[in-house]
Design a protein around this motif. Structure first.
Motif, mmCIF file in Angstrom:
data_model
loop_
_atom_site.group_PDB
_atom_site.id
_atom_site.type_symbol
_atom_site.label_atom_id
_atom_site.label_comp_id
_atom_site.label_asym_id
_atom_site.label_seq_id
_atom_site.Cartn_x
_atom_site.Cartn_y
_atom_site.Cartn_z
ATOM 1 N N GLU A 4 -3.116 -9.111 -2.153
ATOM 2 C CA GLU A 4 -3.766 -10.420 -2.030
ATOM 3 C C GLU A 4 -3.763 -11.179 -3.359
ATOM 4 O OE1 GLU A 4 -4.649 -7.505 -0.956
ATOM 5 O OE2 GLU A 4 -6.141 -7.551 0.639
ATOM 6 N N GLU B 249 0.581 -1.242 -5.035
ATOM 7 C CA GLU B 249 -0.470 -0.224 -4.949
ATOM 8 C C GLU B 249 -1.601 -0.619 -5.898
ATOM 9 O OE1 GLU B 249 -1.221 2.504 -3.002
ATOM 10 O OE2 GLU B 249 -3.012 2.340 -4.240
ATOM 11 N N ARG C 162 2.836 1.504 5.902
ATOM 12 C CA ARG C 162 2.667 2.819 6.533
ATOM 13 C C ARG C 162 1.319 3.382 6.116
ATOM 14 N NH1 ARG C 162 4.236 8.368 4.583
ATOM 15 N NH2 ARG C 162 4.759 9.621 6.387
ATOM 16 N N ALA C 163 0.528 3.759 7.084
ATOM 17 C CA ALA C 163 -0.743 4.444 6.855
ATOM 18 C C ALA C 163 -1.662 3.696 5.901
ATOM 19 C CB ALA C 163 -0.487 5.858 6.322
ATOM 20 N N GLY D 215 0.835 -1.212 0.000
ATOM 21 C CA GLY D 215 0.000 0.000 0.000
ATOM 22 C C GLY D 215 0.857 1.245 0.000
ATOM 23 N N PHE E 54 5.551 5.773 -0.409
ATOM 24 C CA PHE E 54 6.137 5.876 0.940
ATOM 25 C C PHE E 54 5.811 4.666 1.811
ATOM 26 C CE2 PHE E 54 5.082 10.149 -0.613
ATOM 27 C CZ PHE E 54 6.384 10.536 -0.895
HETATM 28 C C1 LIG Z 1 -3.438 5.985 3.053
HETATM 29 S S1 LIG Z 1 -2.531 5.401 1.699
HETATM 30 C C2 LIG Z 1 -0.911 5.416 2.386
HETATM 31 C C3 LIG Z 1 0.139 5.373 1.378
HETATM 32 C C4 LIG Z 1 1.582 5.376 1.855
HETATM 33 N N1 LIG Z 1 1.962 4.096 2.463
HETATM 34 C C5 LIG Z 1 1.916 6.528 2.781
HETATM 35 O O1 LIG Z 1 2.345 6.272 3.896
HETATM 36 O O2 LIG Z 1 1.782 7.685 2.374
HETATM 37 C C6 LIG Z 1 -2.869 3.638 1.665
HETATM 38 C C7 LIG Z 1 -2.672 3.040 0.286
HETATM 39 O O3 LIG Z 1 -2.689 1.630 0.379
HETATM 40 C C8 LIG Z 1 -3.300 1.116 -0.773
HETATM 41 N N2 LIG Z 1 -3.761 -0.236 -0.417
HETATM 42 C C9 LIG Z 1 -4.577 -0.572 0.617
HETATM 43 N N3 LIG Z 1 -4.753 -1.916 0.659
HETATM 44 C C10 LIG Z 1 -4.020 -2.437 -0.367
HETATM 45 C C11 LIG Z 1 -3.802 -3.775 -0.840
HETATM 46 N N4 LIG Z 1 -4.374 -4.812 -0.235
HETATM 47 N N5 LIG Z 1 -2.990 -3.956 -1.898
HETATM 48 C C12 LIG Z 1 -2.406 -2.891 -2.516
HETATM 49 N N6 LIG Z 1 -2.587 -1.596 -2.111
HETATM 50 C C13 LIG Z 1 -3.379 -1.377 -1.054
HETATM 51 C C14 LIG Z 1 -4.418 2.110 -1.064
HETATM 52 O O4 LIG Z 1 -4.818 2.090 -2.412
HETATM 53 C C15 LIG Z 1 -3.762 3.441 -0.683
HETATM 54 O O5 LIG Z 1 -3.188 4.089 -1.782
#
Ligand SMILES: C[S@@+](CC[C@H](N)C(=O)[O-])C[C@H]1O[C@@H](n2cnc3c(N)ncnc32)[C@H](O)[C@@H]1O
Length: 213
Positions: free
Chosen positions: A129, A101, A143-144, A78, A83
């Protein structure tokens, strides 16, 4: 005219990375301009001011890069606008980084960022997944990610050795018990009373899905 000079970027990063290697502030300046340009038309990150992007996004990611356990392959689960995975790849060219992502617009940004920065980072443009079961990494960072509990549970089988979670003191209390991992280290984030990095190490035997990517 760039929003911040390379000297200003390096100064803002001092608490996180006192001595950036040659060329890194220039790469971060390119990344910053690209992120600001894209963020003006699509919502990639809620952190919008250049100085805050440097400290919160670049700084926290670069600090994490320095406290990683020994690792050759890393999945950033994610990654959003990259980041912590993309700054980790910039600081640690010894690590093979994969950014996962699932949102198309963020993936388009990541592809352009990787092209502009000219770094050998892989992008998994679907949900984690959906990876083949045998696709695993020495370390997985998070992160987040919106739904912390399912994300950590989804990350667990992908990590051969370590899980590295960038979170807050209260976020850390929500981390579920992980049957095959034990807490190894908690590191306070510079310039924050609340933000921490929690590292978990695999204790149990390998998952039945074992196999290298
Ligand atoms: C709130 S953003 C945080 C992004 C980054 N890690 C940061 O700290 O700025 C969470 C991201 O995780 C992605 N995401 C959530 N679950 C995911 C999954 N199972 N597989 C791939 N991406 C995922 C979402 O699309 C989103 O862009």
């Amino acid at each position: 005219m760039p929003s911040l000079t390379t000297q200003e970027i390096a100064k803002l990063l001092t608490p996180f990375l006192p001595a950036p290697p040659e060329g890194l502030p220039e790469k971060l300046a390119l990344y910053l301009e690209l992120l600001l340009k894209w963020n003006a038309r699509t919502n990639l990150t809620a952190i919008r001011t250049p100085a805050e992007i440097v400290t919160r996004h670049f700084g926290e990611s670069l600090f994490t890069a320095q406290i990683l356990p020994p690792t050759q392959t890393l999945l950033d689960y994610g990654t959003g606008a990259g980041f912590p995975g993309l700054p980790i790849a910039l600081l640690r060219p010894d690590i093979k980084v994969t950014l996962a992502e699932s949102q198309n617009k963020k993936v388009s940004f990541l592809r352009e960022a990787v092209r502009t920065l000219n770094i050998p980072v892989e992008i998994w443009a679907k949900r984690v997944e959906d990876m083949p079961p045998a696709q695993r990494y020495d370390t997985v960072t998070l992160r987040a990610v919106d739904a912390m509990v399912p994300a950590i549970q989804g990350a667990e089988p992908r990590a051969k050795n370590d899980l590295v979670i960038l979170t807050s003191q209260s976020g850390a209390k929500e981390i579920p018990t992980l049957p095959s991992f034990a807490p190894a280290q908690t590191t306070p984030m510079p310039q924050s009373e609340d933000r921490i990095i929690v590292t978990f190490k695999r204790t149990g035997s390998e998952q039945p899905t074992a196999g290298s990517q």
